[in-house]
Motif scaffolding. Structure first.
Motif, mmCIF file in Angstrom:
data_model
loop_
_atom_site.group_PDB
_atom_site.id
_atom_site.type_symbol
_atom_site.label_atom_id
_atom_site.label_comp_id
_atom_site.label_asym_id
_atom_site.label_seq_id
_atom_site.Cartn_x
_atom_site.Cartn_y
_atom_site.Cartn_z
ATOM 1 N N VAL A 1 0.747 -1.208 -0.118
ATOM 2 C CA VAL A 1 -0.113 0.101 -0.011
ATOM 3 C C VAL A 1 0.650 1.280 -0.066
ATOM 4 O O VAL A 1 0.209 2.349 -0.204
ATOM 5 N N SER A 2 1.989 1.165 0.085
ATOM 6 C CA SER A 2 3.164 2.282 0.179
ATOM 7 C C SER A 2 2.828 3.249 -0.995
ATOM 8 O O SER A 2 2.735 4.567 -0.772
ATOM 9 N N TYR A 3 2.444 2.903 -2.292
ATOM 10 C CA TYR A 3 2.351 3.829 -3.165
ATOM 11 C C TYR A 3 0.656 4.196 -3.455
ATOM 12 O O TYR A 3 0.547 4.884 -4.428
ATOM 13 N N ASP B 1 14.042 3.457 -4.477
ATOM 14 C CA ASP B 1 13.619 2.249 -3.963
ATOM 15 C C ASP B 1 13.536 1.080 -4.513
ATOM 16 O O ASP B 1 13.482 0.934 -5.550
ATOM 17 N N VAL B 2 13.510 -0.084 -3.773
ATOM 18 C CA VAL B 2 13.571 -1.304 -4.245
ATOM 19 C C VAL B 2 12.180 -1.962 -4.308
ATOM 20 O O VAL B 2 11.489 -1.966 -3.381
ATOM 21 N N ILE B 3 11.639 -2.328 -5.887
ATOM 22 C CA ILE B 3 10.624 -2.736 -5.664
ATOM 23 C C ILE B 3 10.302 -4.073 -6.245
ATOM 24 O O ILE B 3 10.997 -4.703 -7.003
ATOM 25 N N GLY C 1 4.729 -3.608 -4.870
ATOM 26 C CA GLY C 1 5.056 -2.906 -3.832
ATOM 27 C C GLY C 1 6.288 -2.536 -3.430
ATOM 28 O O GLY C 1 7.293 -2.930 -4.271
ATOM 29 N N LYS C 2 6.572 -1.945 -2.548
ATOM 30 C CA LYS C 2 7.976 -1.627 -2.249
ATOM 31 C C LYS C 2 8.674 -2.637 -1.100
ATOM 32 O O LYS C 2 8.013 -2.825 -0.050
#
Length: 182
Positions: free
Chosen positions: A53-55, A64-66, A153-154
């Motif tokens: 839900v970060s984004y 960011d590592v996604i 997500g992240k």
């Protein structure tokens, strides 16, 4: 305790357990690192926690590592670092990556390595990603951009194996002075 009261409490506990399970399932996900493309920071068979839900609250950021669905086959998920945002111009030569004219000093990579000098303009709604182990990473340099809709997500924490427990560094200082895209 009456039998009906006991049954009611069991039902309430089961309902609460199910609710907690569903909330956790939609908010976080585990992901197993598969392969060496993110070494030295992430190694094969480590498990990371992915914030799904970060984004919803902010846009993805450089560094960011996604985890994302691979654009070539969306049934497969990959993990990489965001290097370029929508509108950015990414340029590589044999040993360097430049974003909007600023050459990155990348302490997180295993070794500088780009197969060819090239320039990409990141389209709106898409991201340019690269693995930290540049000599072996299959990433945007070879297959293109990641649409925002493909981002799962992240990745925020390595949680297994336990001795490797740590927060994933996004190296904000590497990306802080990149000028806005032109």
């Amino acid at each position: 305790m009456k039998r009906s009261q006991l049954v009611r409490e069991i039902v309430e506990i089961l309902a609460l357990t199910l609710l907690i399970f569903l909330v956790v399932r939609f908010v976080i996900q585990s992901y197993r690192v598969d392969g060496p493309s993110m070494e030295p920071g992430l190694v094969n068979n480590e498990f990371v926690m992915v914030n799904k839900v970060s984004y919803l609250f902010h846009e993805p950021a450089r560094g960011d590592v996604i985890v994302f669905h691979w654009p070539q086959d969306t049934t497969k998920d990959f993990i990489k670092r965001i290097v370029g945002l929508p509108g950015d111009t990414i340029t590589t030569d044999r040993d360097h990556v430049t974003v909007n004219g600023k050459t990155l000093n990348e302490p997180y990579i295993s070794a500088p390595s780009n197969p060819e000098g090239r320039t990409w303009k990141v389209p709106a709604g898409e991201y340019f990603v690269m693995g930290d182990n540049r000599p072996v990473s299959d990433d945007s340099r070879s297959w293109g951009f990641v649409p925002k809709d493909y981002i799962v997500g992240k990745a925020s924490v390595v949680f297994w194996p336990l001795p490797n427990l740590h927060f994933i560094n996004t190296y904000p200082d590497v990306f802080k002075d990149i000028p806005a895209h032109k």
